[in-house]
Scaffold this motif. Structure first.
Motif, PDB file in Angstrom:
ATOM      1  N   GLY A 151       0.783  -1.071   0.026  1.00  0.00           N
ATOM      2  CA  GLY A 151      -0.119   0.027   0.107  1.00  0.00           C
ATOM      3  C   GLY A 151       1.072   1.221   0.043  1.00  0.00           C
ATOM      4  N   ASN A 152       0.430   2.178   0.818  1.00  0.00           N
ATOM      5  CA  ASN A 152       1.342   3.604   1.171  1.00  0.00           C
ATOM      6  C   ASN A 152       2.403   3.432   2.099  1.00  0.00           C
ATOM      7  OD1 ASN A 152      -0.334   4.598  -1.039  1.00  0.00           O
ATOM      8  ND2 ASN A 152      -1.774   5.060   0.562  1.00  0.00           N
ATOM      9  N   THR A 153       3.006   2.449   2.411  1.00  0.00           N
ATOM     10  CA  THR A 153       3.876   2.117   3.377  1.00  0.00           C
ATOM     11  C   THR A 153       5.293   2.162   2.844  1.00  0.00           C
ATOM     12  OG1 THR A 153       3.695  -0.512   3.533  1.00  0.00           O
ATOM     13  CG2 THR A 153       2.126   0.946   4.769  1.00  0.00           C
ATOM     14  N   ARG A 181       5.798   9.682   6.831  1.00  0.00           N
ATOM     15  CA  ARG A 181       4.448   9.419   6.113  1.00  0.00           C
ATOM     16  C   ARG A 181       4.469   7.853   6.055  1.00  0.00           C
ATOM     17  NH1 ARG A 181       6.005  13.647   2.968  1.00  0.00           N
ATOM     18  NH2 ARG A 181       6.330  12.501   1.379  1.00  0.00           N
ATOM     19  N   LEU A 182       5.517   7.114   5.594  1.00  0.00           N
ATOM     20  CA  LEU A 182       5.487   5.783   5.240  1.00  0.00           C
ATOM     21  C   LEU A 182       4.825   5.040   6.559  1.00  0.00           C
ATOM     22  CD1 LEU A 182       8.193   5.281   2.871  1.00  0.00           C
ATOM     23  CD2 LEU A 182       5.905   5.494   2.219  1.00  0.00           C
ATOM     24  N   ALA A 185       1.205   5.575   7.416  1.00  0.00           N
ATOM     25  CA  ALA A 185       0.523   4.567   6.520  1.00  0.00           C
ATOM     26  C   ALA A 185       0.249   3.416   7.242  1.00  0.00           C
ATOM     27  CB  ALA A 185       1.001   4.769   5.135  1.00  0.00           C
ATOM     28  N   GLN A 189      -2.896   0.608   6.612  1.00  0.00           N
ATOM     29  CA  GLN A 189      -2.553  -0.539   5.855  1.00  0.00           C
ATOM     30  C   GLN A 189      -2.750  -1.950   6.717  1.00  0.00           C
ATOM     31  OE1 GLN A 189      -2.497  -0.511   2.624  1.00  0.00           O
ATOM     32  NE2 GLN A 189      -1.751  -2.445   1.957  1.00  0.00           N
TER      33      GLN A 189
END
Length: 192
Positions: A151-153, A181-182, A185, A189
């Motif tokens: 995902g966004n990680t 940010r990661l 996330a 997630q």
């Protein structure tokens, strides 16, 4: 309407660690330094050769005491990986550990700066989920199942490009806002 998609899970021992616990693990496994980590059986599909080439580029371009921990047993066709580990130009910063039990591995992943998981292909990519559960960001291949799991990680990279993997390592190392940010996330997630 008769099909349910059920994602893999990871062992409950994979949990975020306190600052103190992370420091203890770094002292025990990485000479007190920050480190990238790879976990998995060592064979060609796991793409460890490209990862080691990328780490060499990272070290040449970035003044840093960062280490990389390669965790896993040698599996089939691993001779080239053995040679790459032995002959790495920064071999003092490349640390290989054999297979680890969950209790140990969960802490080593949990204390890492980032997971580096750049396989050629995966059916799922359990170490990515294990890192997510530990609130650890990743650098992962942009192929097969891995972008969906991450995902966004994660920073997504072409697994065939040591240059791109190295650039992602530098970005992860230098850009604290991106890394945070990661990490943020991972909290959403993991619920998926």
């Amino acid at each position: 309407d008769k099909i349910s998609i059920v994602y893999n899970g990871a062992h409950a021992d994979y949990q975020p660690l306190s600052f103190e616990a992370k420091q203890e693990i770094k002292n025990q496994y990485a000479h007190g330094c920050e480190y990238f980590v790879f976990a998995g059986a060592l064979h060609p599909r796991k793409n460890v050769i490209q990862l080691l080439k990328a780490f060499e580029l990272f070290k040449r371009r970035q003044r840093s005491n960062m280490k990389i921990l390669i965790i896993g047993r040698f599996a089939w066709n691993a001779d080239e990986i053995k040679m790459a580990l032995m002959n790495h130009p920064f071999k003092n910063d490349v640390i290989h550990y054999d297979y680890m039990q969950v209790k140990e591995l969960s802490k080593v992943i949990g204390a890492s700066y980032a997971l580096t998981f750049v396989s050629i292909f995966e059916g799922f990519g359990i170490p990515i989920l294990e890192a997510i559960q530990c609130e650890v960001p990743s650098i992962v291949s942009n192929t097969t199942s891995m972008p969906e799991v991450a995902g966004n990680t994660a920073i997504l990279v072409n697994p065939n490009s040591a240059e791109e993997i190295a650039s992602a390592m530098i970005e992860m190392y230098k850009d604290e806002n991106l890394r945070n940010r990661l990490i943020d996330a991972t909290k959403t997630q993991v619920k998926k």
